[in-house]
Design an enzyme around this catalytic site. Sequence first.
Site, short mmCIF file in Angstrom:
data_model
loop_
_atom_site.label_atom_id
_atom_site.label_comp_id
_atom_site.label_asym_id
_atom_site.label_seq_id
_atom_site.Cartn_x
_atom_site.Cartn_y
_atom_site.Cartn_z
N ASN A 1 0.85 -1.20 0.00
CA ASN A 1 0.00 0.00 0.00
C ASN A 1 0.88 1.24 0.00
OD1 ASN A 1 -0.10 -1.22 2.79
ND2 ASN A 1 -1.24 0.60 3.34
N ASP A 2 0.79 2.11 0.96
CA ASP A 2 1.41 3.44 0.84
C ASP A 2 2.91 3.41 0.51
OD1 ASP A 2 -0.99 3.62 2.14
OD2 ASP A 2 -0.21 4.63 3.90
N GLN B 1 4.63 0.27 2.37
CA GLN B 1 3.88 -0.58 3.27
C GLN B 1 3.75 -1.94 2.60
OE1 GLN B 1 1.86 0.47 6.52
NE2 GLN B 1 3.93 1.26 6.31
N TYR C 1 3.52 1.35 10.55
CA TYR C 1 2.67 2.09 9.61
C TYR C 1 3.46 3.20 8.91
CZ TYR C 1 -1.92 -0.02 10.52
OH TYR C 1 -3.00 -0.85 10.57
N ARG D 1 -1.59 9.30 12.85
CA ARG D 1 -0.52 8.53 12.18
C ARG D 1 0.03 9.22 10.95
NH1 ARG D 1 -5.21 5.39 11.88
NH2 ARG D 1 -6.31 5.54 9.89
N ASP D 2 1.08 8.60 10.40
CA ASP D 2 1.70 8.95 9.12
C ASP D 2 2.50 10.25 9.18
OD1 ASP D 2 0.13 6.76 8.43
OD2 ASP D 2 -1.43 7.95 7.47
N GLU E 1 -5.62 10.94 6.38
CA GLU E 1 -4.43 10.09 6.40
C GLU E 1 -3.33 10.68 5.52
OE1 GLU E 1 -6.03 6.21 5.14
OE2 GLU E 1 -5.84 5.59 7.22
C1 FRU Z 1 -3.24 4.57 4.39
C2 FRU Z 1 -2.94 3.88 5.71
C3 FRU Z 1 -2.14 4.77 6.62
C4 FRU Z 1 -1.44 3.78 7.51
C5 FRU Z 1 -1.15 2.66 6.55
C6 FRU Z 1 -1.19 1.29 7.15
O1 FRU Z 1 -3.42 3.68 3.35
O2 FRU Z 1 -4.14 3.47 6.33
O3 FRU Z 1 -2.92 5.72 7.32
O4 FRU Z 1 -0.28 4.30 8.07
O5 FRU Z 1 -2.10 2.75 5.52
O6 FRU Z 1 -0.76 0.33 6.24
#
Ligand code: FRU
Length: 488
Positions: A40-41, A57, A100, A162-163, A221
Site C-alpha cells: 500500500n502506501d 507498506q 505504519y 498517524r503517518d 491520512e
Molecule cells: C493509508 C494507511 C495509513 C497507515 C497505513 C497502514 O493507506 O491506512 O494511514 O499508516 O495505511 O498500512
Amino acid sequence: MRDEKLLNIAYKAIEKSKEKVSKDYYTLKYHLMPPVGFINDPNGFINIKGEYHLFYQFNPLYPEDKKAYWGHVKSTDLVNWQQLPIALCPSEWYETHGCYSGSAVNYKGIFTLMYTGNVKDSSGNRETYQCIAQSNDGVNFIKYENNPVIYNQPEGYTRHFRDPKVWKYGDMWYMVIGTQTVKEQGTALLYNSKDLFDWKLIGEVAGANTDKLSFLGYMWECPNLLNIDGKDVLIFCPQGVEKQGDLYNNRHQCGYLMGNLDYETGKLDYGDFVELDRGFEFYAPQITEDNKGRKLLIGWMGLPDEEESPTVKNGWLHCLTIVRELSIKNHRIIQNPVEEMKLLRKNRIEYNNIEIKSDNLKLDKINGDSYELICDFSWDIVSKFGIKFRCNKDCSEETVLYYDVEKEKLVLDRDKSGLSLKGIRKCKLKNHGNLKLHIFMDTSSIEAFVNDGEEVFTARIYPDKDSSGVTFFSEDGNVKLDIQYWEL
Ligand code: FRU
C-alpha cells in the site's frame, strides 16, 4: 532477535509465492509492485547520498495476515529500481500490529525514518506511537532505543493519529501528521522539534471541523506539507467524504489545499480542496524534493478497503504509480511524468496530421499492453472523440478515454475493461479546440496525463492479455491527430 524471526517469516513467504506472482500476466512491467503479498502506501521517499530510496507498506503474508512491514527499493534514475532487504518489521511492543506509514530525512548525514507504530488489542482498541529508525549504510535500520518519540495523541484527538511527514525549515524540524478530532472530524497537526526526537505540538494546519471544510470527512491520512513554486500545499487523504456529482467518487479521496503556512500557529490559509487525481485508484502519495530541487510524487495505485482484484488468487495485490514531478500553474498543482521515464522508451512510431472522420480508426503498430502514447488532438466541430485502449476483436472489451465536447468533460470509462471493478470517472475540462493526452499503459494499469499535467486519471484495469488494440474515434465531426508512441 524478534526481528530475525519476523524477517524469516517474510522471506519464506516471498520464496513460497514469488514464482506464482511472476507468472501472473497482470504483473507490471515498469511499475513498482510487491515481490509477493500486499503493497500500500509509499513511505520514506528520499534522495540521499546520490540515490533515490523508497519504502513501502508491505504485507508479505497477505491475505492470511495484515501486519505492515516496510519494503525498500533504491534507484539512481527513478525508473530502474533495485529491491533491498526489508527495512522495518513490526517486532517491538510499540508496533505489534504494523510499522505504519512515515517518511525519511537526512539527519546530520544519518538516514533517518520516522513512522507510526500501530498496536491493537484483542477488542480492537488502538495505541499509536511515533517512532524513529536510523541507518548508517542505507540498508540496515536500527530502531531508536528510546522509541516511541511521541506517545499516543494529544488531547482533543483520537488514536487515529498517524503517518508523520518530516522536513527541515530553517533550524527546525517540522512534522505534519494525520488525525481525527474527538468529534470524529479529520484534521492534520503540525509539530516542531529542535533535535528530531523531542516534539512539540504547534496546532492544526486545517481540519474538517471548520465551516469551510466540514464536508471533508472523519479522518485525514498520509499528509504531506511542502512548498511548491512559492505556495504551501497540504496534500492529504480525507476519509468519509460524500460524493458530489463527478467529485469524490472513490471509496476514499486524495487532494490538496493551497495557501501560505504560518509556521508560528501552524495554520494554512487555504482555498478550495482539489482532488489530485481524477481516476479510480490513487491514494497516500509521498512527496520528496531531490537534489535538483524537483518536487517528486509517487502514489499508491490502490485504495484502502478495495481488494477486488484477479491478482489476489496469485498471491499479490496493488502497485505504485510512476514518479511524477509537481509544479504550480494558475493556482493548481500540475503533475507530469518525470523526465527519466524517457529512459524506458523503445521503438518510436510517429503519425502526423491524421484525420478521424466520425469513425473508428486503427493505426499500424499502435497497440500493445505496455507503452507510452502522446496524442495531440485538435478540432472545430465535433460532439465527442477519444481513444479505446486494450480492445479485443469485437470490442466487447475496451477501456475508453474520451472528451465530451458538449459537456466539456473528460471521461475514463472502465465498464468494459475486463475483470474486476467497473465504473466511470469524469472531470470538467474547458473546450479550447485542442487536447493533449499523455498515456502510460502497463499490463494492468493506465495513467493519463491531460494537457501537460493539468489533470491526471489513474486506474487499474484487468483486460485479457490478447486485448491489445487501440482505436481512435470521433462522433459528429472530424478531429486532427498527431501521435507519438513508444513501447515500454
Ligand atoms: C493509508 C494507511 C495509513 C497507515 C497505513 C497502514 O493507506 O491506512 O494511514 O499508516 O495505511 O498500512
